[in-house]
Scaffold this motif. Structure first.
Motif, PDB file in Angstrom:
ATOM      1  N   GLN A   1       0.837  -1.178   0.000  1.00  0.00           N
ATOM      2  CA  GLN A   1       0.000   0.000   0.000  1.00  0.00           C
ATOM      3  C   GLN A   1       0.884   1.245   0.000  1.00  0.00           C
ATOM      4  OE1 GLN A   1      -2.801   0.110   3.182  1.00  0.00           O
ATOM      5  NE2 GLN A   1      -3.626   2.100   2.619  1.00  0.00           N
ATOM      6  N   VAL A   2       0.600   2.157  -0.903  1.00  0.00           N
ATOM      7  CA  VAL A   2       1.389   3.378  -1.001  1.00  0.00           C
ATOM      8  C   VAL A   2       1.037   4.306   0.156  1.00  0.00           C
ATOM      9  CG1 VAL A   2       1.862   5.428  -2.388  1.00  0.00           C
ATOM     10  CG2 VAL A   2       1.560   3.208  -3.505  1.00  0.00           C
ATOM     11  N   GLN A   3       2.072   4.823   0.796  1.00  0.00           N
ATOM     12  CA  GLN A   3       1.885   5.798   1.864  1.00  0.00           C
ATOM     13  C   GLN A   3       2.615   7.077   1.498  1.00  0.00           C
ATOM     14  OE1 GLN A   3       3.167   3.691   5.434  1.00  0.00           O
ATOM     15  NE2 GLN A   3       1.036   3.200   5.881  1.00  0.00           N
ATOM     16  N   LEU A   4       1.968   8.188   1.777  1.00  0.00           N
ATOM     17  CA  LEU A   4       2.507   9.494   1.426  1.00  0.00           C
ATOM     18  C   LEU A   4       2.471  10.399   2.655  1.00  0.00           C
ATOM     19  CD1 LEU A   4       0.447   9.894  -1.859  1.00  0.00           C
ATOM     20  CD2 LEU A   4       2.830   9.184  -1.711  1.00  0.00           C
ATOM     21  N   VAL A   5       3.579  11.082   2.889  1.00  0.00           N
ATOM     22  CA  VAL A   5       3.658  11.996   4.022  1.00  0.00           C
ATOM     23  C   VAL A   5       4.156  13.340   3.523  1.00  0.00           C
ATOM     24  CG1 VAL A   5       4.672  12.456   6.270  1.00  0.00           C
ATOM     25  CG2 VAL A   5       4.116  10.099   5.616  1.00  0.00           C
ATOM     26  N   GLU A   6       3.306  14.357   3.677  1.00  0.00           N
ATOM     27  CA  GLU A   6       3.680  15.704   3.265  1.00  0.00           C
ATOM     28  C   GLU A   6       4.311  16.468   4.429  1.00  0.00           C
ATOM     29  OE1 GLU A   6      -0.549  15.039   1.434  1.00  0.00           O
ATOM     30  OE2 GLU A   6       0.490  14.667   3.336  1.00  0.00           O
ATOM     31  N   SER A   7       5.181  17.405   4.091  1.00  0.00           N
ATOM     32  CA  SER A   7       5.765  18.296   5.086  1.00  0.00           C
ATOM     33  C   SER A   7       6.186  19.580   4.399  1.00  0.00           C
ATOM     34  CB  SER A   7       6.956  17.635   5.779  1.00  0.00           C
ATOM     35  OG  SER A   7       7.975  17.335   4.850  1.00  0.00           O
ATOM     36  N   GLY A   8       6.489  20.599   5.214  1.00  0.00           N
ATOM     37  CA  GLY A   8       7.017  21.835   4.667  1.00  0.00           C
ATOM     38  C   GLY A   8       6.051  22.992   4.628  1.00  0.00           C
ATOM     39  N   GLY A   9       4.802  22.761   4.997  1.00  0.00           N
ATOM     40  CA  GLY A   9       3.850  23.861   4.999  1.00  0.00           C
ATOM     41  C   GLY A   9       4.130  24.835   6.132  1.00  0.00           C
ATOM     42  N   ARG A  87       1.342  34.053  -3.100  1.00  0.00           N
ATOM     43  CA  ARG A  87       0.249  35.035  -3.034  1.00  0.00           C
ATOM     44  C   ARG A  87      -0.788  34.567  -2.019  1.00  0.00           C
ATOM     45  NH1 ARG A  87      -0.645  34.627  -9.585  1.00  0.00           N
ATOM     46  NH2 ARG A  87       1.358  35.544 -10.227  1.00  0.00           N
ATOM     47  N   PRO A  88      -1.575  35.471  -1.493  1.00  0.00           N
ATOM     48  CA  PRO A  88      -2.623  35.046  -0.547  1.00  0.00           C
ATOM     49  C   PRO A  88      -3.546  33.985  -1.136  1.00  0.00           C
ATOM     50  CG  PRO A  88      -2.332  37.414  -0.442  1.00  0.00           C
ATOM     51  CD  PRO A  88      -1.473  36.930  -1.583  1.00  0.00           C
ATOM     52  N   GLU A  89      -3.788  34.036  -2.442  1.00  0.00           N
ATOM     53  CA  GLU A  89      -4.666  33.038  -3.056  1.00  0.00           C
ATOM     54  C   GLU A  89      -4.031  31.657  -3.163  1.00  0.00           C
ATOM     55  OE1 GLU A  89      -3.808  36.020  -4.317  1.00  0.00           O
ATOM     56  OE2 GLU A  89      -3.454  35.926  -6.504  1.00  0.00           O
ATOM     57  N   ASP A  90      -2.756  31.535  -2.810  1.00  0.00           N
ATOM     58  CA  ASP A  90      -2.116  30.219  -2.749  1.00  0.00           C
ATOM     59  C   ASP A  90      -2.412  29.521  -1.423  1.00  0.00           C
ATOM     60  OD1 ASP A  90       0.716  31.678  -4.386  1.00  0.00           O
ATOM     61  OD2 ASP A  90      -0.785  30.338  -5.286  1.00  0.00           O
ATOM     62  N   THR A  91      -3.047  30.213  -0.518  1.00  0.00           N
ATOM     63  CA  THR A  91      -3.387  29.628   0.778  1.00  0.00           C
ATOM     64  C   THR A  91      -4.309  28.429   0.596  1.00  0.00           C
ATOM     65  OG1 THR A  91      -3.143  31.717   1.978  1.00  0.00           O
ATOM     66  CG2 THR A  91      -4.610  30.065   2.943  1.00  0.00           C
ATOM     67  N   GLY A  92      -4.010  27.363   1.355  1.00  0.00           N
ATOM     68  CA  GLY A  92      -4.849  26.183   1.280  1.00  0.00           C
ATOM     69  C   GLY A  92      -4.180  24.982   1.901  1.00  0.00           C
ATOM     70  N   LEU A  93      -4.904  23.889   1.907  1.00  0.00           N
ATOM     71  CA  LEU A  93      -4.356  22.628   2.372  1.00  0.00           C
ATOM     72  C   LEU A  93      -3.816  21.886   1.154  1.00  0.00           C
ATOM     73  CD1 LEU A  93      -3.980  20.866   4.879  1.00  0.00           C
ATOM     74  CD2 LEU A  93      -6.215  19.851   4.409  1.00  0.00           C
ATOM     75  N   TYR A  94      -2.525  21.612   1.176  1.00  0.00           N
ATOM     76  CA  TYR A  94      -1.853  20.992   0.037  1.00  0.00           C
ATOM     77  C   TYR A  94      -1.693  19.496   0.274  1.00  0.00           C
ATOM     78  CZ  TYR A  94      -0.766  25.454  -2.140  1.00  0.00           C
ATOM     79  OH  TYR A  94      -0.859  26.667  -2.769  1.00  0.00           O
ATOM     80  N   GLY A 126      -1.984  11.675   0.776  1.00  0.00           N
ATOM     81  CA  GLY A 126      -1.447  12.015   2.079  1.00  0.00           C
ATOM     82  C   GLY A 126      -2.480  12.784   2.885  1.00  0.00           C
ATOM     83  N   GLN A 127      -2.074  13.169   4.083  1.00  0.00           N
ATOM     84  CA  GLN A 127      -2.979  13.858   4.998  1.00  0.00           C
ATOM     85  C   GLN A 127      -3.051  15.355   4.728  1.00  0.00           C
ATOM     86  OE1 GLN A 127      -5.009  12.294   7.323  1.00  0.00           O
ATOM     87  NE2 GLN A 127      -4.310  10.576   6.079  1.00  0.00           N
ATOM     88  N   GLY A 128      -2.093  15.891   4.024  1.00  0.00           N
ATOM     89  CA  GLY A 128      -2.110  17.313   3.690  1.00  0.00           C
ATOM     90  C   GLY A 128      -1.217  18.137   4.606  1.00  0.00           C
ATOM     91  N   THR A 129      -0.756  19.256   4.086  1.00  0.00           N
ATOM     92  CA  THR A 129       0.018  20.209   4.872  1.00  0.00           C
ATOM     93  C   THR A 129      -0.507  21.609   4.557  1.00  0.00           C
ATOM     94  OG1 THR A 129       2.276  20.949   5.417  1.00  0.00           O
ATOM     95  CG2 THR A 129       1.854  20.409   3.110  1.00  0.00           C
ATOM     96  N   GLN A 130      -0.692  22.393   5.600  1.00  0.00           N
ATOM     97  CA  GLN A 130      -1.326  23.705   5.449  1.00  0.00           C
ATOM     98  C   GLN A 130      -0.309  24.752   5.008  1.00  0.00           C
ATOM     99  OE1 GLN A 130      -4.597  24.595   5.735  1.00  0.00           O
ATOM    100  NE2 GLN A 130      -4.044  26.699   5.153  1.00  0.00           N
ATOM    101  N   VAL A 131      -0.692  25.512   4.002  1.00  0.00           N
ATOM    102  CA  VAL A 131       0.098  26.659   3.545  1.00  0.00           C
ATOM    103  C   VAL A 131      -0.777  27.902   3.711  1.00  0.00           C
ATOM    104  CG1 VAL A 131       1.153  27.794   1.559  1.00  0.00           C
ATOM    105  CG2 VAL A 131       1.481  25.330   1.919  1.00  0.00           C
ATOM    106  N   THR A 132      -0.261  28.871   4.447  1.00  0.00           N
ATOM    107  CA  THR A 132      -0.981  30.117   4.650  1.00  0.00           C
ATOM    108  C   THR A 132      -0.093  31.275   4.223  1.00  0.00           C
ATOM    109  OG1 THR A 132      -2.193  29.180   6.527  1.00  0.00           O
ATOM    110  CG2 THR A 132      -2.192  31.579   6.302  1.00  0.00           C
ATOM    111  N   VAL A 133      -0.582  32.054   3.279  1.00  0.00           N
ATOM    112  CA  VAL A 133       0.161  33.209   2.780  1.00  0.00           C
ATOM    113  C   VAL A 133      -0.570  34.458   3.252  1.00  0.00           C
ATOM    114  CG1 VAL A 133       1.153  34.363   0.773  1.00  0.00           C
ATOM    115  CG2 VAL A 133       0.825  31.868   0.759  1.00  0.00           C
ATOM    116  N   SER A 134       0.069  35.165   4.164  1.00  0.00           N
ATOM    117  CA  SER A 134      -0.588  36.315   4.768  1.00  0.00           C
ATOM    118  C   SER A 134       0.447  37.237   5.379  1.00  0.00           C
ATOM    119  CB  SER A 134      -1.570  35.846   5.842  1.00  0.00           C
ATOM    120  OG  SER A 134      -2.128  36.951   6.534  1.00  0.00           O
TER     121      SER A 134
END
Length: 135
Positions: A1-9, A87-94, A126-134
């Protein structure tokens, strides 16, 4: 089973940079695609960038073209998304997503652009990593 772990947000000011990492494990094939998707507040999840196991096949959404770069380190089974001029519009859960192909022929049937067009192309997430541009 493929597992993915995001980081860096994280939180970054407009114009800043971040590098997201997607560490993958459990691949049973050498032929695969990795995609970065994001869900902005109040919007549907969208494909940001995708890369095939043949690195020459990459795709970027128009909104990030020229600012984001996707790359892969096979020795670490990791895919990166270097994000600049944020940019602020790049904000989101990646999210990082993966799809495997059984054969090279199957891998060639669908382009990175076609895969990024729908999150249904990717069975593993993956579970996602939050990116907030503000500021």
């Amino acid at each position: 089973q493929v597992q993915l772990v995001e980081s860096g947000g994280g939180l970054v000011q407009p114009g800043g940079s971040l590098r997201l990492s997607c560490a993958a494990s459990g691949f049973t094939s050498n032929y695969y695609a990795i995609g970065w998707f994001r869900r902005a507040p109040g919007k549907e999840r969208e494909g940001v960038s995708c890369i095939k196991s043949s690195s020459s096949d990459t795709y970027y959404a128009d909104s990030v073209k020229g600012r984001f770069t996707i790359s892969r380190d096979n020795t670490k089974n990791t895919v990166y998304l270097q994000m600049g001029s944020l940019r602020p519009e790049d904000t989101g859960l990646y999210y990082c997503a993966a799809s495997q192909f059984s054969t090279p022929f199957e891998a060639r049937l669908t382009s990175a652009q076609e895969m990024c067009a729908s999150d249904l192309s990717f069975p593993s997430w993956g579970q996602g990593t939050q990116v907030t541009v503000s500021s």
